[in-house]
Scaffold this motif. Structure first.
Motif, PDB file in Angstrom:
ATOM      1  N   PHE A 258      -9.684   2.480   1.296  1.00  0.00           N
ATOM      2  CA  PHE A 258      -9.533   3.262   2.514  1.00  0.00           C
ATOM      3  C   PHE A 258     -10.041   4.685   2.342  1.00  0.00           C
ATOM      4  CE2 PHE A 258      -6.975   0.832   5.552  1.00  0.00           C
ATOM      5  CZ  PHE A 258      -6.536  -0.224   4.771  1.00  0.00           C
ATOM      6  N   GLY A 259     -10.480   5.264   3.469  1.00  0.00           N
ATOM      7  CA  GLY A 259     -10.796   6.687   3.518  1.00  0.00           C
ATOM      8  C   GLY A 259      -9.558   7.482   3.887  1.00  0.00           C
ATOM      9  N   ASN A 260      -9.714   8.801   4.020  1.00  0.00           N
ATOM     10  CA  ASN A 260      -8.587   9.675   4.349  1.00  0.00           C
ATOM     11  C   ASN A 260      -8.307   9.759   5.852  1.00  0.00           C
ATOM     12  OD1 ASN A 260      -8.249  10.170   1.668  1.00  0.00           O
ATOM     13  ND2 ASN A 260      -9.099  12.236   1.715  1.00  0.00           N
ATOM     14  N   GLY A 261      -9.156   9.147   6.641  1.00  0.00           N
ATOM     15  CA  GLY A 261      -8.885   9.065   8.066  1.00  0.00           C
ATOM     16  C   GLY A 261      -9.384  10.236   8.888  1.00  0.00           C
ATOM     17  N   THR A 262      -9.477  10.003  10.191  1.00  0.00           N
ATOM     18  CA  THR A 262      -9.775  11.033  11.181  1.00  0.00           C
ATOM     19  C   THR A 262      -8.583  11.133  12.120  1.00  0.00           C
ATOM     20  OG1 THR A 262     -12.175  10.707  11.174  1.00  0.00           O
ATOM     21  CG2 THR A 262     -11.213  11.693  13.160  1.00  0.00           C
TER      22      THR A 262
ATOM     23  N   LEU B 261      -9.538  -3.935  -0.201  1.00  0.00           N
ATOM     24  CA  LEU B 261      -9.974  -2.853   0.669  1.00  0.00           C
ATOM     25  C   LEU B 261      -9.820  -1.499  -0.014  1.00  0.00           C
ATOM     26  CD1 LEU B 261      -8.432  -3.743   4.144  1.00  0.00           C
ATOM     27  CD2 LEU B 261     -10.823  -3.910   3.454  1.00  0.00           C
TER      28      LEU B 261
ATOM     29  N   THR C 180     -12.646  15.262  10.046  1.00  0.00           N
ATOM     30  CA  THR C 180     -11.275  15.134   9.558  1.00  0.00           C
ATOM     31  C   THR C 180     -10.292  15.184  10.722  1.00  0.00           C
ATOM     32  OG1 THR C 180     -11.911  16.245   7.536  1.00  0.00           O
ATOM     33  CG2 THR C 180      -9.570  16.066   7.979  1.00  0.00           C
TER      34      THR C 180
ATOM     35  N   TYR D 284       0.844  -1.179   0.000  1.00  0.00           N
ATOM     36  CA  TYR D 284       0.000   0.000   0.000  1.00  0.00           C
ATOM     37  C   TYR D 284       0.883   1.233   0.000  1.00  0.00           C
ATOM     38  CZ  TYR D 284      -4.477  -2.325   0.940  1.00  0.00           C
ATOM     39  OH  TYR D 284      -5.624  -3.076   0.829  1.00  0.00           O
TER      40      TYR D 284
ATOM     41  N   ARG E 116      -2.952  11.008   3.278  1.00  0.00           N
ATOM     42  CA  ARG E 116      -3.253   9.998   4.312  1.00  0.00           C
ATOM     43  C   ARG E 116      -4.038   8.791   3.799  1.00  0.00           C
ATOM     44  NH1 ARG E 116      -5.598  13.976   8.963  1.00  0.00           N
ATOM     45  NH2 ARG E 116      -7.506  13.208   7.980  1.00  0.00           N
ATOM     46  N   GLN E 117      -4.598   8.864   2.596  1.00  0.00           N
ATOM     47  CA  GLN E 117      -5.373   7.729   2.112  1.00  0.00           C
ATOM     48  C   GLN E 117      -4.462   6.583   1.710  1.00  0.00           C
ATOM     49  OE1 GLN E 117      -7.522   8.293  -1.563  1.00  0.00           O
ATOM     50  NE2 GLN E 117      -9.143   6.895  -0.953  1.00  0.00           N
TER      51      GLN E 117
ATOM     52  N   LEU F 229      -8.365   5.065  10.513  1.00  0.00           N
ATOM     53  CA  LEU F 229      -8.705   4.797   9.118  1.00  0.00           C
ATOM     54  C   LEU F 229      -9.872   3.836   9.023  1.00  0.00           C
ATOM     55  CD1 LEU F 229      -5.072   4.266   7.814  1.00  0.00           C
ATOM     56  CD2 LEU F 229      -6.521   6.212   7.279  1.00  0.00           C
TER      57      LEU F 229
END
Lengths: 117, 115
Positions: free
Chosen positions: B106-110, B104, B9, A37, A43-44, B90
């Motif tokens: 993924f999102g950009n996360g908090t 998977l 965010t 990855y 951050r994604q 994430l």
């Protein structure tokens, strides 16, 4: 328990050159998936490439290829013709082979890849 | 096609408080997983939700709990926050009903900061 080890905290390569990132893992399972990855500053986590353990042929995605050595439990990523956009954190990850790798992934600590223009 | 979206965010909480993070999966996905990524580390698997139930769990204490709604969106709740809970959280989604080899997304996360 499964573990994933990335021994290179940081790597640097000149633009257009080739770089190889190392990863080793430990597992007693025979059916599993391995992944690389990429995580840019946004951050994604972005999937770069995936390898099924039962497949002997190394996976390839455009400029990205892997060297999968099952007996040695080694899974390195080769990036050819490096581009500035390849700069990011790269994580090696493992998953048991139940649902194609969508189960809980075990990640390494990552390698920070720097591309020198 | 909207990908995985997470909110908020960024978030700042005080030790001992409780927090709820939210995630909407990618369109067509029905499975949601949560990961905690401490600074300078790789993500660690917290748990996975499918059909509104926790299907798989990593090595996290009961202070970490979750929920999945009928529309497949999910929440991560953390009670009695500790300074060590400061991390990027994430969310990732996948399709259990899709092809066997569903990867998977993924999102950009908090980014959670506990002070």
């Amino acid at each position: 328990a499964q573990t994933v080890t990335q021994s290179q905290p940081e790597m640097s390569v000149q633009e257009a050159e080739t770089v190889t990132l190392s990863c080793t893992y430990d597992t007693s399972e025979s059916d599993y998936y391995l992944f690389w990855y990429k995580q840019p500053p946004s951050r994604q986590m972005i999937l770069v490439i995936r390898q099924e353990a039962y497949k002997q042929q190394n996976a390839t995605e455009n400029r990205f290829s892997v060297n999968f050595q099952k007996a040695a439990k080694s899974f390195s990523l080769k990036i050819s013709d490096s581009q500035l956009g390849d700069a990011a954190m790269y994580f090696c990850a493992y998953s048991v082979g139940r649902s194609g790798g969508a189960d809980g992934l075990t990640f390494g600590k990552g390698t920070h890849l720097i591309i020198q223009p | 096609d909207a990908g995985v979206t997470q909110s908020p965010t960024h978030l700042i909480k005080t030790r001992g408080q409780q927090v709820t993070l939210r995630c909407s999966p990618k369109s067509g996905h029905d499975t949601v997983s949560w990961y905690q990524q401490a600074l300078g580390q790789g993500p660690q698997f917290i748990f996975q939700y499918y059909e509104e139930e926790e299907r798989q769990r990593g090595n996290f204490p009961d202070r970490f709990s979750g929920h999945q709604y009928p529309n497949y969106s999910s929440e991560l709740n953390v009670n009695a926050l500790l300074l060590g809970d400061s991390a990027l959280y994430l969310c990732a989604s996948s399709s259990d009903r899709g092809a066997y080899n569903s990867p998977l997304h993924f999102g950009n996360g908090t980014r959670l900061t506990v002070t």
